[in-house]
Design a protein around this motif. Sequence first.
Motif, PDB file in Angstrom:
ATOM      1  N   ALA A 137       2.388   1.833  -3.370  1.00 54.16           N
ATOM      2  CA  ALA A 137       1.376   2.334  -4.303  1.00 54.16           C
ATOM      3  C   ALA A 137       1.089   3.806  -4.031  1.00 54.16           C
ATOM      4  N   THR A 138       0.981   4.158  -2.740  1.00 53.69           N
ATOM      5  CA  THR A 138       0.721   5.561  -2.410  1.00 53.69           C
ATOM      6  C   THR A 138       1.853   6.441  -2.920  1.00 53.69           C
TER       7      THR A 138
ATOM      8  N   VAL B 284       0.841  -1.202   0.000  1.00 53.21           N
ATOM      9  CA  VAL B 284       0.000   0.000   0.000  1.00 53.21           C
ATOM     10  C   VAL B 284       0.871   1.246   0.000  1.00 53.21           C
TER      11      VAL B 284
ATOM     12  N   VAL C  19       1.622   6.837  -6.709  1.00 53.64           N
ATOM     13  CA  VAL C  19       0.588   7.785  -7.128  1.00 53.64           C
ATOM     14  C   VAL C  19       1.044   9.206  -6.830  1.00 53.64           C
ATOM     15  N   ALA C  20       1.638   9.393  -5.619  1.00 51.68           N
ATOM     16  CA  ALA C  20       2.037  10.739  -5.226  1.00 51.68           C
ATOM     17  C   ALA C  20       3.136  11.267  -6.138  1.00 51.68           C
TER      18      ALA C  20
END
Lengths: 524, 151
Positions: free
Chosen positions: B118-119, B115, B122-123
């Motif tokens: 993935a964060t 997670v 995206v960021a």
Amino acid sequence: MVEQFPILIELCPLFGAILIAILGFRMPKLCYPITVLAMALSCAAAIGTFMMMLASPSGTVIYDLSGWGRVNDTAISIEYRVDALSALMLVLISSVAFLNVIYSKVRVAQETPSKIPHFYILYLLLVAGLEGITITNDAFNLYVLVEISSLTGYALIAIGSKRAVISSFNYVIMGTIGASFFLLGVGYLYIKTGTLNMSDIRSIMEAIPDDSKAIKVGFMLIMIGVWVKMAFFPLHGWLPNAYAYAPTATGALMAPLVTKVMIYIMIRMMLSVFGPEYVYETLGWTDVVVTLSTIAIVAGSFFALSRSDLRKMLTYIIVAEVGYMVGGAWLANSQGMTGAIYHLLSDALMTFCLFMVVGIVVSRTGDPKLTAFQGLYRKMPITMVGFTIAALSMIGLPPTCGFFSKWYLLRGGIEAGQYHYVGALLFSSLVNAVLFFRLIEMAYYHGAHAHGEPIRDEDHEQYRMHGADPDSQPKETLANAPWSMLGPMLVVAIGLIALGVFNSTVTEWIGQVVANLNVLEGAN
Amino acid sequence: MEFIVNNFNYWIYVILMMIGLFAMIAKNNLIKKLVGMTIFQTAIILFYVSIGVKGEGATIPILSYEQVHGTHHVEEADHAGEDDSHHAQADLPEIDARTITNPIPHVLMLTAIVVGVATLGVALAISQRIFHFYGSLDEDVILAKIQKGDG
């Protein structure tokens, strides 16, 4: 097949997303039908689960993932548990998402023509995440699903304009802080109970003394986490810009659903995991949290008053409405809790309807300010029907559901003796009345020709009379807002009235939900 | 003092978390904010990994050949932490739960690491888009550009 409904709710959007990832980039035309189909199936499965829940004698439907079996009636694997509250939320989420897909058709093609498959993949994953949050009974799984819905949400917002990208970045930072606090809280619960199954945590916690610091810290961290995620007032900073600058269809999906689902998590944690006696009696935080929500309501209403941008105004109303529901849930009586859950439903529909209306108005007039509404009753009568119903519901006038949910919140507030909360509710209703009657007045009386040139009906007449080629007309006219946008909006508007007219049935039913969760016996 | 030494990994998790939180809130550069975010998430991973620890002598949750087939270990049995399910499965030997670290928090952290990655992904993608639009990753510069109406 029937017993697989609970998992199908989530699998349909998930496989829809995979299918689009495979096919959609080559054939962008397929994206929309696949998404509609996936959401329709998911919606059907949600309604099927709802029926299963009603039919089952215990009022809950339990689904063990991957069939590991049970020990002492506790699932070893991740457990999906649908009770009355989550069944209600599932139907709400899947139907709002389904209607919004239909609505999105024209706007997605206009706003982000090069990113149609991306949009629909993220859309389906977001919905799968939100549905998973409501259905799961595992605390860690809940965290993962919160992050799935947040990550897709960040990306969906960032698809939009320049400003949307920067507000999406702020949302990433705030959202990660919120989710991490939630995860920490779950960790503290795990230290104390040794399990992640939420009903299991509850039964083990009954044996733990009430003054346990780990439980208290865990509860505090979880609450701060969900408060950040739901934009509870001092922690609301990310919300207004993110939702106001997001693409239309994204705003209309996230504004009604994401904050409401986070409130659902809060209610679920309070009632099903920590238990009402602990939350309301042992902790003794009710006064503080109700005061905070009073501040949230007043502040949200003030900010809403000061905005001239339509969507900004709506987002600050959301901040105020979050205050309504948090306050109602913390009033520590069943009236307040019933009001909070009822308002959860009605506010989701109201916000959804208003965002759809504003999306139509902004896209047709090209004006994101309040002035866009000038003279709209004559130009866009059908859209304005939906707007009027949603506005009246937001203000809280009787035939609509907004009145009844607010009524229960007020009764709960008076019963609990939290008169500042009652005052804030009334103040916020007045502010909403000012905001929306200003728009209605503008739409009814002002400058019927302000946005004149390509838009007026007379122009269409002229085109026709002069025998001009109809294709040469500007396509962006007020009169021809497509039915794919108007239809879902009208359905929601009718839903707003229906939810209000059948309020006695709905509240009786929610009252049973609240009673079944054994809320507040003895409390208050 | 003993309290601090005995729980030093928890203290480190709190300190790391505060460093991360400070960077996320106080730094102007967007990438530095993300670095703070990663430190913040790593602190939580450290916390979870610490939960699984069980003092001296506990080992990884893999049974050796002797534990499964050998006979001399079987008699020493049935400590308080044992689960009832082991009785149902007669073939498996009794294992003292205190000799095995709890694997579940560690497994949970595998998911949390995913997670977190993935964060971060995206960021970073979003900050790339920000740089593309505003030509800067400094918050003050970006805000100034937005105020000038270049937003």
